[in-house]
Scaffold this active site. Structure first.
Site, PDB file in Angstrom:
ATOM      1  N   ARG A  48      67.633   8.166 -31.588  1.00  0.00           N
ATOM      2  CA  ARG A  48      67.183   6.882 -31.043  1.00  0.00           C
ATOM      3  C   ARG A  48      68.187   5.783 -31.374  1.00  0.00           C
ATOM      4  O   ARG A  48      68.573   5.619 -32.534  1.00  0.00           O
ATOM      5  CB  ARG A  48      65.810   6.510 -31.613  1.00  0.00           C
ATOM      6  CG  ARG A  48      64.687   7.449 -31.166  1.00  0.00           C
ATOM      7  CD  ARG A  48      63.366   7.082 -31.803  1.00  0.00           C
ATOM      8  NE  ARG A  48      63.394   7.321 -33.253  1.00  0.00           N
ATOM      9  CZ  ARG A  48      62.363   7.112 -34.059  1.00  0.00           C
ATOM     10  NH1 ARG A  48      61.220   6.634 -33.577  1.00  0.00           N
ATOM     11  NH2 ARG A  48      62.470   7.363 -35.342  1.00  0.00           N
ATOM     12  N   ASP A 100      69.228   1.664 -31.380  1.00  0.00           N
ATOM     13  CA  ASP A 100      68.559   0.370 -31.532  1.00  0.00           C
ATOM     14  C   ASP A 100      68.844  -0.548 -30.345  1.00  0.00           C
ATOM     15  O   ASP A 100      69.705  -0.259 -29.516  1.00  0.00           O
ATOM     16  CB  ASP A 100      69.034  -0.318 -32.816  1.00  0.00           C
ATOM     17  CG  ASP A 100      68.526   0.368 -34.071  1.00  0.00           C
ATOM     18  OD1 ASP A 100      67.477   1.038 -34.005  1.00  0.00           O
ATOM     19  OD2 ASP A 100      69.183   0.239 -35.124  1.00  0.00           O
ATOM     20  N   TYR A 131      79.881   8.602 -33.492  1.00  0.00           N
ATOM     21  CA  TYR A 131      79.676   7.206 -33.125  1.00  0.00           C
ATOM     22  C   TYR A 131      81.019   6.492 -33.063  1.00  0.00           C
ATOM     23  O   TYR A 131      81.919   6.753 -33.867  1.00  0.00           O
ATOM     24  CB  TYR A 131      78.773   6.495 -34.134  1.00  0.00           C
ATOM     25  CG  TYR A 131      77.291   6.699 -33.895  1.00  0.00           C
ATOM     26  CD1 TYR A 131      76.585   5.869 -33.026  1.00  0.00           C
ATOM     27  CD2 TYR A 131      76.605   7.730 -34.536  1.00  0.00           C
ATOM     28  CE1 TYR A 131      75.225   6.056 -32.813  1.00  0.00           C
ATOM     29  CE2 TYR A 131      75.249   7.925 -34.322  1.00  0.00           C
ATOM     30  CZ  TYR A 131      74.565   7.079 -33.454  1.00  0.00           C
ATOM     31  OH  TYR A 131      73.228   7.270 -33.236  1.00  0.00           O
ATOM     32  N   ARG A 151      76.296   0.965 -38.805  1.00  0.00           N
ATOM     33  CA  ARG A 151      76.571  -0.477 -38.720  1.00  0.00           C
ATOM     34  C   ARG A 151      76.783  -1.094 -40.108  1.00  0.00           C
ATOM     35  O   ARG A 151      77.601  -2.009 -40.264  1.00  0.00           O
ATOM     36  CB  ARG A 151      75.438  -1.176 -37.972  1.00  0.00           C
ATOM     37  CG  ARG A 151      75.430  -0.847 -36.483  1.00  0.00           C
ATOM     38  CD  ARG A 151      74.121  -1.227 -35.812  1.00  0.00           C
ATOM     39  NE  ARG A 151      73.866  -2.649 -35.919  1.00  0.00           N
ATOM     40  CZ  ARG A 151      72.688  -3.208 -35.605  1.00  0.00           C
ATOM     41  NH1 ARG A 151      71.678  -2.440 -35.160  1.00  0.00           N
ATOM     42  NH2 ARG A 151      72.515  -4.515 -35.717  1.00  0.00           N
TER      43      ARG A 151
END
Length: 248
Positions: A50, A52, A114, A201
């Site tokens: 999932r 954000d 990522y 992040r």
């Protein structure tokens, strides 16, 4: 039951994230509405990971199960895209195919990649708005990479996860972090089997502090050891984060 795998690309800027929520449009919700229009039944999507609100995806993976497939598997993505376009969604289904029922978009994952994109120049870019993290200050890439190397391997990453993270354990293994600058862009690629909420992040935000020489490279060791979120850097903006690819 037949299991259909979808390969998905999206601009997450105007969505509340992947998961269906009451406060706005979600990636999952929009695709499931399209499936309802196509198959006239409620189908639930299962996703690899999932994302954000504001986070993008280049090759997200999801699947759904259906008893009767009324159209050719190679045409499913075209049908979904037709309905996505009608509602002006910034979501594209890149591919669709029937897979073995043992396949699971989340539990079969071997590795996730990522990408985090930073625009590092004196002036903003309206072309790249909501697609990067704009940082005008000088950044030392070499120091960032040295700090990143200290994050590799198996550690307790409790200092690098959101306080809202619901994972039962904060033990994770990071396989690779590569930082490269090309022209005005800094690309940070991170790979692991799984990540916690906001982990990428927070890692990026901490490495940027090293690059700005607010932190020294060796401070990474102390941050990991502390297991305290307060000691790590800021959470980098969602706009620069992309789920790049998933390996099964």
């Amino acid at each position: 039951m037949k299991r259909v795998k979808l390969l998905i690309e999206y601009d997450g800027t105007s969505y509340v994230g992947w998961q269906i929520q009451k406060n706005g449009k979600s990636i999952q919700g929009e695709i499931e509405l399209c499936l309802m229009n196509i198959f006239n039944e409620k189908l639930n999507l299962h996703v690899a990971g999932r994302t954000d609100a504001g986070v993008h995806a280049l090759k997200q993976v999801a699947h759904f199960d259906i008893e009767k497939l009324r159209i050719n598997e190679n045409n499913i993505y075209k049908a979904i895209n037709f309905f996505l376009k009608k509602k002006k969604n910034k979501i594209t289904i890149l591919d669709s195919k029937i897979v073995n029922n043992r396949f699971h978009s989340r539990f079969s994952v071997r590795k996730k990649y990522y990408l985090y994109k930073i625009l590092n120049r004196q002036t903003k870019s309206f072309i790249e708005e909501n697609k990067v993290w704009f940082i005008p200050q000088k950044i030392n890439i070499n120091k960032m990479q040295k700090a990143a190397n200290l994050l590799l391997g198996k550690h307790d990453f409790n200092a690098f996860r959101s306080i809202d993270c619901q994972s039962k354990t904060s033990i994770r293994t990071i396989d690779e972090i590569k930082i490269k600058k090309k022209s005005d862009f800094i690309n940070i690629r991170i790979s692991a089997k799984s990540f916690m909420h906001n982990q990428v992040r927070i890692i990026v935000g901490t490495l940027i502090d090293v690059g700005k020489e607010i932190l020294v490279e060796e401070s990474i060791k102390n941050i990991i050891k502390s297991k305290d979120r307060k000691n790590a850097g800021q959470t980098a903006p969602a706009s620069g984060l992309y789920l790049e690819k998933i390996v099964y």
